[in-house]
Design a protein around this motif. Structure first.
Motif, short mmCIF file in Angstrom:
data_model
loop_
_atom_site.label_atom_id
_atom_site.label_comp_id
_atom_site.label_asym_id
_atom_site.label_seq_id
_atom_site.Cartn_x
_atom_site.Cartn_y
_atom_site.Cartn_z
N PHE A 416 -5.05 22.32 9.53
CA PHE A 416 -5.09 23.77 9.70
C PHE A 416 -3.66 24.27 9.85
O PHE A 416 -2.91 23.79 10.70
CB PHE A 416 -5.93 24.17 10.92
CG PHE A 416 -5.98 25.66 11.15
CD1 PHE A 416 -6.72 26.47 10.31
CD2 PHE A 416 -5.27 26.24 12.19
CE1 PHE A 416 -6.76 27.83 10.50
CE2 PHE A 416 -5.31 27.60 12.39
CZ PHE A 416 -6.06 28.41 11.56
N ARG A 417 -3.28 25.25 9.01
CA ARG A 417 -1.94 25.82 9.03
C ARG A 417 -2.02 27.27 9.47
O ARG A 417 -2.91 28.01 9.03
CB ARG A 417 -1.29 25.72 7.65
CG ARG A 417 -1.06 24.29 7.15
CD ARG A 417 -0.48 24.27 5.75
NE ARG A 417 -0.15 22.93 5.32
CZ ARG A 417 -1.00 22.08 4.76
NH1 ARG A 417 -2.27 22.47 4.57
NH2 ARG A 417 -0.61 20.88 4.39
N VAL A 418 -1.06 27.67 10.27
CA VAL A 418 -1.06 29.04 10.78
C VAL A 418 0.38 29.51 10.98
O VAL A 418 1.26 28.72 11.34
CB VAL A 418 -1.85 29.13 12.10
CG1 VAL A 418 -1.17 28.33 13.21
CG2 VAL A 418 -2.04 30.57 12.53
N LYS A 419 0.61 30.81 10.71
CA LYS A 419 1.91 31.43 10.94
C LYS A 419 1.74 32.56 11.96
O LYS A 419 1.49 33.70 11.59
CB LYS A 419 2.49 31.97 9.64
CG LYS A 419 3.06 30.92 8.71
CD LYS A 419 3.77 31.59 7.55
CE LYS A 419 4.46 30.54 6.66
NZ LYS A 419 5.24 31.19 5.57
N PRO A 420 1.88 32.24 13.23
CA PRO A 420 1.73 33.30 14.23
C PRO A 420 2.90 34.26 14.22
O PRO A 420 3.98 33.95 13.73
CB PRO A 420 1.66 32.52 15.55
CG PRO A 420 2.37 31.25 15.28
CD PRO A 420 2.14 30.93 13.84
#
Length: 449
Positions: A416-420
């Motif tokens: 899972f990839r995320v850019k907060p």
């Protein structure tokens, strides 16, 4: 002295009659008043046992008060480590803090379910009694039409109405035998035909019977060919009863439509809860409403919708098919009970929260400017306890002390990839991923470059 069964029965009936007359106890006082009292006792017990109404986001156990305290603690530790390393230096790559949330006790925020049970307790005996009384009344109306026919035959043979009623009271009259015997007793004691027939009307309690008794009493006063009038009255009463039954049978199709609609609603809600909602709450809802929208307890809302539809649907069925709200109580209780059982079994239950292994693959070594997304995504790898990739599992994201981040689901490799996006405040931020009872977090530094 030994009493046989019939004598004991007569003694009990005598005492019950004395109590009923002395205290003016009506049937509704027992069938409705006592169950309501029991329902109030049930709700009082539920309140004392700690049951409460669901308030706020009941389904967000992972982001509750305990998780918020853990986030604050982790952020404090991260800031202390950053200050010890110089305050502006980047943290080490892939610094993470993994853990497992404690098992929570079963939620007692189910007072809405207690209200449904209390409503059924309060109204079910009354609705059953209404149904029994209606069936008894229909039988009495049919028996009264037969009584009028037999009375007309006696009157055609030259017997006056008073002697005819007394003679018929000795025979078989079905469900109105006791009432006709009481009427004959009043006639034997010297009361008028009008008084005796009115007491018969009060004993039966039917509007249809009352109408035809009035006709017979008026005909007896005016004179003429009363025997033919009583005969035509019995025939007319039979026709009215037949038309009423035919009308109710024709209207039953609408009751079937309401029952089918309630069943379809339950099945649609089940499909939404098991298939669509996990997808929407994972990615789509976060895009529409932000991080908090993914924690809304839709299942509880669906339960309220199904309950209200069953409540008012039963009342509507009673008004359409029988023209009386209290006749709809039996439909309401049946729909409520079936809907409640269906919701408790297939909609409201929450699957056991599993434990996973979560590691931070990359992205925890960044220094970014306030208010802009991270340059590189934070990558989390989720596996089950046996080391296999956790495919398509929900990942709940959070960033503290502020900012925005999108939750979602893992891919087929468990990644899972995320850019907060951090807030405008400089400092050390915790990017936390929670899957089931397990969580892990990475730290990023926000400062003006």
């Amino acid at each position: 002295m030994n009493l046989n069964l019939e004598e004991k029965k007569l003694i009990i009936e005598r005492y019950l009659f004395v109590i009923k007359v002395r205290f003016n106890i009506k049937r509704e006082h027992v069938t409705l008043g006592v169950p309501i009292f029991l329902a109030i006792l049930f709700l009082s017990w539920a309140l004392l046992a700690g049951h409460t109404f669901p308030v706020g986001e009941a389904g967000s156990s992972a982001s509750g008060a305990g998780a918020e305290k853990m986030d604050a603690y982790e952020q404090l530790i991260a800031e202390i480590e950053a200050q010890e390393s110089g305050g502006t230096a980047a943290v080490e790559e892939n610094v993470s803090r993994a853990g497992t949330l404690p098992l929570e006790e079963k939620s007692k925020a189910d007072m809405d379910q207690m209200l449904v049970i209390a409503f059924i307790i309060a109204t079910l005996p009354y609705s059953v009694d209404v149904l029994i009384q209606k069936r008894k009344l229909r039988k009495q109306e049919v028996a009264f039409s037969e009584f009028l026919y037999k009375l007309s035959e006696l009157m055609r043979g030259g017997i006056d109405p008073v002697k005819g009623v007394i003679a018929l009271s000795r025979g078989e009259l079905g469900s109105i035998k006791k009432e006709v015997q009481d009427c004959a007793s009043f006639l034997v004691l010297g009361h008028s035909l009008e008084y005796s027939m009115n007491r018969l009307n009060e004993a039966i309690g039917s509007k249809l019977v009352a109408k035809y008794i009035n006709i017979i009493v008026e005909a007896a006063h005016t004179g003429g060919n009363v025997a033919d009038l009583v005969f035509r009255t019995s025939e007319d009463m039979r026709a009215v009863i037949s038309l009423e039954r035919e009308k109710e049978n024709n209207l039953k199709q609408y009751a079937v439509v309401f029952y089918l609609a309630q069943g379809i609603m339950v099945m649609l809600v089940y499909i939404l809860s098991t298939s669509l909602l996990p997808l929407v709450q994972g990615t789509g809802m976060a895009m529409l409403g932000g991080q908090g929208a993914s924690d809304i307890d839709f299942k509880q809302g669906f339960f309220h919708m199904i309950t209200l539809n069953a409540l008012f649907g039963g009342m509507i069925i009673g008004m359409i098919t029988e023209g009386d709200l209290k006749q709809g109580l039996k439909h309401t209780n049946l729909l409520l009970a079936a809907s409640y059982i269906a919701c408790v079994m297939i909609i409201l239950p929450v699957a056991p929260i599993e434990t996973y292994n979560i590691t931070v693959e990359s992205g925890g070594d960044q220094i970014v400017m306030p208010g802009i997304p991270l340059r590189d995504p934070v990558v989390f790898n989720v596996t089950d306890m046996e080391g296999n990739p956790a495919k398509n599992v929900e990942v709940k994201m959070s960033i503290s002390p502020g900012g925005s981040v999108t939750s979602g689901t893992t891919n087929n490799e468990g990644i899972f990839r995320v850019k907060p996006v951090p807030s405008q405040k400089e400092g050390v931020y915790i990017v936390k991923a929670t899957v089931g009872r397990s969580y892990n977090s990475a730290t990023v530094t926000v400062q003006q470059l």
